[in-house]
Design a protein around this motif. Structure first.
Motif, PDB file in Angstrom:
ATOM      1  N   LYS A  97       0.809  -1.242  -0.168  1.00 26.28           N
ATOM      2  CA  LYS A  97       0.055   0.014   0.079  1.00 26.28           C
ATOM      3  C   LYS A  97       0.993   1.292  -0.230  1.00 26.28           C
ATOM      4  O   LYS A  97       2.039   1.116   0.588  1.00 26.28           O
ATOM      5  N   MET A  98       0.376   2.533  -0.737  1.00 28.42           N
ATOM      6  CA  MET A  98       1.258   3.465  -0.896  1.00 28.42           C
ATOM      7  C   MET A  98       0.963   4.233   0.340  1.00 28.42           C
ATOM      8  O   MET A  98      -0.054   4.449   0.987  1.00 28.42           O
ATOM      9  N   PRO A  99       1.888   5.082   0.730  1.00 36.82           N
ATOM     10  CA  PRO A  99       1.594   6.306   1.951  1.00 36.82           C
ATOM     11  C   PRO A  99       0.620   7.359   1.502  1.00 36.82           C
ATOM     12  O   PRO A  99       0.483   7.572   0.273  1.00 36.82           O
ATOM     13  N   GLU A 100       0.005   7.567   2.413  1.00 39.68           N
ATOM     14  CA  GLU A 100      -1.106   8.673   2.384  1.00 39.68           C
ATOM     15  C   GLU A 100      -0.538  10.015   1.764  1.00 39.68           C
ATOM     16  O   GLU A 100      -1.070  10.474   0.851  1.00 39.68           O
ATOM     17  N   ASP A 101       0.751  10.300   2.125  1.00 43.14           N
ATOM     18  CA  ASP A 101       1.254  11.441   1.749  1.00 43.14           C
ATOM     19  C   ASP A 101       1.629  11.374   0.040  1.00 43.14           C
ATOM     20  O   ASP A 101       1.650  12.503  -0.556  1.00 43.14           O
ATOM     21  N   PHE A 102       1.962  10.392  -0.126  1.00 43.65           N
ATOM     22  CA  PHE A 102       1.966  10.061  -1.629  1.00 43.65           C
ATOM     23  C   PHE A 102       1.186  10.161  -2.645  1.00 43.65           C
ATOM     24  O   PHE A 102       1.162  10.864  -3.545  1.00 43.65           O
ATOM     25  N   LEU A 103       0.046   9.657  -1.911  1.00 42.18           N
ATOM     26  CA  LEU A 103      -1.392   9.741  -2.800  1.00 42.18           C
ATOM     27  C   LEU A 103      -1.819  11.216  -2.714  1.00 42.18           C
ATOM     28  O   LEU A 103      -2.371  11.468  -3.656  1.00 42.18           O
ATOM     29  N   MET A 104      -1.492  11.802  -1.985  1.00 45.95           N
ATOM     30  CA  MET A 104      -2.179  13.338  -1.666  1.00 45.95           C
ATOM     31  C   MET A 104      -1.180  14.237  -2.817  1.00 45.95           C
ATOM     32  O   MET A 104      -1.723  14.768  -3.804  1.00 45.95           O
ATOM     33  N   LYS A 105      -0.023  13.927  -2.928  1.00 46.24           N
ATOM     34  CA  LYS A 105       0.776  14.447  -4.287  1.00 46.24           C
ATOM     35  C   LYS A 105       0.338  14.321  -5.407  1.00 46.24           C
ATOM     36  O   LYS A 105       0.205  14.926  -6.283  1.00 46.24           O
ATOM     37  N   VAL A 106      -0.017  12.797  -5.397  1.00 42.55           N
ATOM     38  CA  VAL A 106      -0.470  12.400  -6.737  1.00 42.55           C
ATOM     39  C   VAL A 106      -1.861  12.969  -7.216  1.00 42.55           C
ATOM     40  O   VAL A 106      -2.064  13.317  -8.592  1.00 42.55           O
TER      41      VAL A 106
END
Length: 143
Positions: free
Chosen positions: A7-16
């Motif tokens: 699973k990808m980290p939440e901060d990474f998903l926000m940037k995306v």
């Protein structure tokens, strides 16, 4: 097909999510960079366990190692992006690569387990995340 899930980290998903219209172009490249790290670790671990500590002479043909690869990054019906590191099918002898990988990973009554997938997942997790972050940063800079 044998697979490992991360699973990808939440901060990474926000940037995306901030990249809006370019996400469909960028996300597959980011996932592929991370998948390459995991594939290399799985390949290394697989090479280390195939034909080692067997009761009889190894009958390894190298087909399992050749079948290891990465799928294309695809979006599922829920909008999540997925990429798989696993084994291509079928083998030339009619057996399933997933079956052979499962027997290696977990063993059977006459064969001790030789885990290579689960340790690869644990060992490559941090490096995979760092690689994907670096790739995302470079992709964002290019926009």
């Amino acid at each position: 097909m044998a697979k490992a899930m991360m699973k990808m980290p939440e901060d990474f998903l926000m940037k995306v999510s901030k990249l809006a219209s370019k996400t469909d172009e960028i996300i597959p490249r980011v996932l592929e960079s991370g998948a390459e790290v995991v594939e290399n670790k799985v390949r290394t671990n697989l090479s280390a366990v195939v034909g080692v500590n067997t009761k009889f002479e190894s009958r390894s043909t190298g087909e399992l190692e050749k079948a290891l690869g990465i799928s294309q990054a695809r979006q599922d019906k829920d909008g999540n992006w997925n990429i798989k590191v696993g084994f291509d099918e079928p083998r030339s002898d009619g057996e399933s690569n997933a079956k052979i990988a499962n027997i290696l990973e977990y063993g059977r009554h006459s064969q001790a387990p030789k885990p290579f997938l689960k340790p690869a997942k644990a060992q490559s997790r941090k490096n995979c995340i760092e690689t994907m972050k670096a790739k995302l940063e470079s992709e964002v800079e290019n926009i």
